[in-house]
Design an enzyme around this catalytic site. Sequence first.
Site, mmCIF file in Angstrom:
data_model
loop_
_atom_site.group_PDB
_atom_site.id
_atom_site.type_symbol
_atom_site.label_atom_id
_atom_site.label_comp_id
_atom_site.label_asym_id
_atom_site.label_seq_id
_atom_site.Cartn_x
_atom_site.Cartn_y
_atom_site.Cartn_z
ATOM 1 N N ASP A 37 4.132 -6.265 3.677
ATOM 2 C CA ASP A 37 3.684 -5.225 4.612
ATOM 3 C C ASP A 37 3.977 -5.626 6.057
ATOM 4 O OD1 ASP A 37 2.446 -2.889 5.476
ATOM 5 O OD2 ASP A 37 0.425 -3.729 5.399
ATOM 6 N N HIS B 21 4.301 3.768 12.430
ATOM 7 C CA HIS B 21 3.301 4.776 12.815
ATOM 8 C C HIS B 21 3.821 5.830 13.788
ATOM 9 C CE1 HIS B 21 -0.393 2.055 11.681
ATOM 10 N NE2 HIS B 21 0.588 2.007 10.794
ATOM 11 N N HIS C 148 0.838 -1.210 0.000
ATOM 12 C CA HIS C 148 0.000 0.000 0.000
ATOM 13 C C HIS C 148 0.868 1.253 0.000
ATOM 14 C CE1 HIS C 148 0.408 0.939 4.402
ATOM 15 N NE2 HIS C 148 0.487 -0.375 4.540
ATOM 16 N N ASP D 188 6.315 1.652 6.443
ATOM 17 C CA ASP D 188 4.987 1.033 6.346
ATOM 18 C C ASP D 188 4.138 1.917 5.426
ATOM 19 O OD1 ASP D 188 2.555 -0.232 6.739
ATOM 20 O OD2 ASP D 188 2.303 0.482 8.780
ATOM 21 N N ASP E 135 -0.164 4.412 1.085
ATOM 22 C CA ASP E 135 -0.454 5.427 2.104
ATOM 23 C C ASP E 135 0.333 5.167 3.379
ATOM 24 O OD1 ASP E 135 -2.150 3.121 2.538
ATOM 25 O OD2 ASP E 135 -3.253 4.290 4.027
ATOM 26 N N GLU F 96 -4.925 1.857 2.907
ATOM 27 C CA GLU F 96 -4.891 0.660 3.754
ATOM 28 C C GLU F 96 -4.971 1.030 5.224
ATOM 29 O OE1 GLU F 96 -2.822 -2.558 6.148
ATOM 30 O OE2 GLU F 96 -2.355 -0.437 5.919
ATOM 31 N N GLU F 97 -4.326 2.124 5.582
ATOM 32 C CA GLU F 97 -4.248 2.517 6.991
ATOM 33 C C GLU F 97 -5.593 2.958 7.556
ATOM 34 O OE1 GLU F 97 -1.817 1.890 8.759
ATOM 35 O OE2 GLU F 97 0.016 1.899 7.561
#
Length: 409
Positions: free
Chosen positions: A196, A379, A78, A140, A80, A173-174
């Site tokens: 991922d 994150h 992904h 990520d 994002d 995705e997030e």
Amino acid sequence: MDKLLERFLHYVSLDTQSKSGVRQVPSTEGQWKLLRLLKQQLEEMGLVNITLSEKGTLMATLPANVEGDIPAIGFISHVDTSPDFSGKNVNPQIVENYRGGDIALGIGDEVLSPVMFPVLHQLLGQTLITTDGKTLLGADDKAGVAEIMTALAVLKGNPIPHGEIKVAFTPDEEVGKGAKHFDVEAFGAQWAYTVDGGGVGELEFENFNAASVNIKIVGNNVHPGTAKGVMVNALSLAARIHAEVPADEAPETTEGYEGFYHLASMKGTVDRAEMHYIIRDFDRKQFEARKRKMMEIAKKVGKGLHPDCYIELVIEDSYYNMREKVVEHPHILDIAQQAMRDCHITPEMKPIRGGTDGAQLSFMGLPCPNLFTGGYNYHGKHEFVTLEGMEKAVQVIVRIAELTAKRGQ
């Protein structure tokens, strides 16, 4: 491999942070910028059947270079980054030959410390890519994106036998929307792997069953001086609800296969309050029991309220544990494990205490376990990735393609 780091640094320079509560997909313009860049790079690389949907799903095909009944397989990442922490003006630091100890993040007081993150002790001598303490890194999942793109370049430029390879890059995705607009039939793979995951060797095929719980509380506000028998304090009701939720079943008190209730947000006044929980559990029966528990709590706290005052609870399932779908196709995991061993990596099967696009895709007919990227501490400002881990991920992707071709020949 020479362009792996270059690709990664280019991708993280683009702000692709997704945004929750937005109807449009992708939720942010920055994601489109990276998707268009990837589309251009795939075209320059010579892939075919390249499509970018109106919902921001980019797909492409690397044609087979050998004949035989070889299944088409896919690799997915992904574009994002998490809304939890800033992804704007990412300024990566490259720490070569890490010798241990604290790593200063930028010019402030922030450090990446092995005291807080003991995994650093295992990474001595490696090249670490960190943040400057002001943003997340975006490994990520831009590490996964860079690894897939580099693996394609390796397969394209070397006489390595492989069948048809499908790749896809997804948005949002997030915020849980990455797979909702994924056209499995158009993708055309028999199975796929999301790239991922985390540390080297991770191979994940179990994830949480997940649900969101939204609670609306309507009270009655009057002057505190004349409130006896009349005021219904929505905030007090919210506190009572949370007091009924098992305190030892929260994210900060659970690990491994343990599930939890998580109060993610709460706001309100005496008159009205809102609470947002997420529920997670690997076991489907326990997952359903947790949802019933929340309904019972709301009913208990709301009992006997004035008709104009009430507690409204809405539960929505987000995704389910892909284990039940992936284990129906054991060869998918067998090939990935063999590929890792062939690359001198010990496979580490562990549950995902979260979800991936692969969880939803597995229930849409595309079995899709998760491969490592070499990244850690996602994150947040302590996020980092190792160059060696990224290189290992590329090797595993290439080896999976090669082993799949051997099965079909």
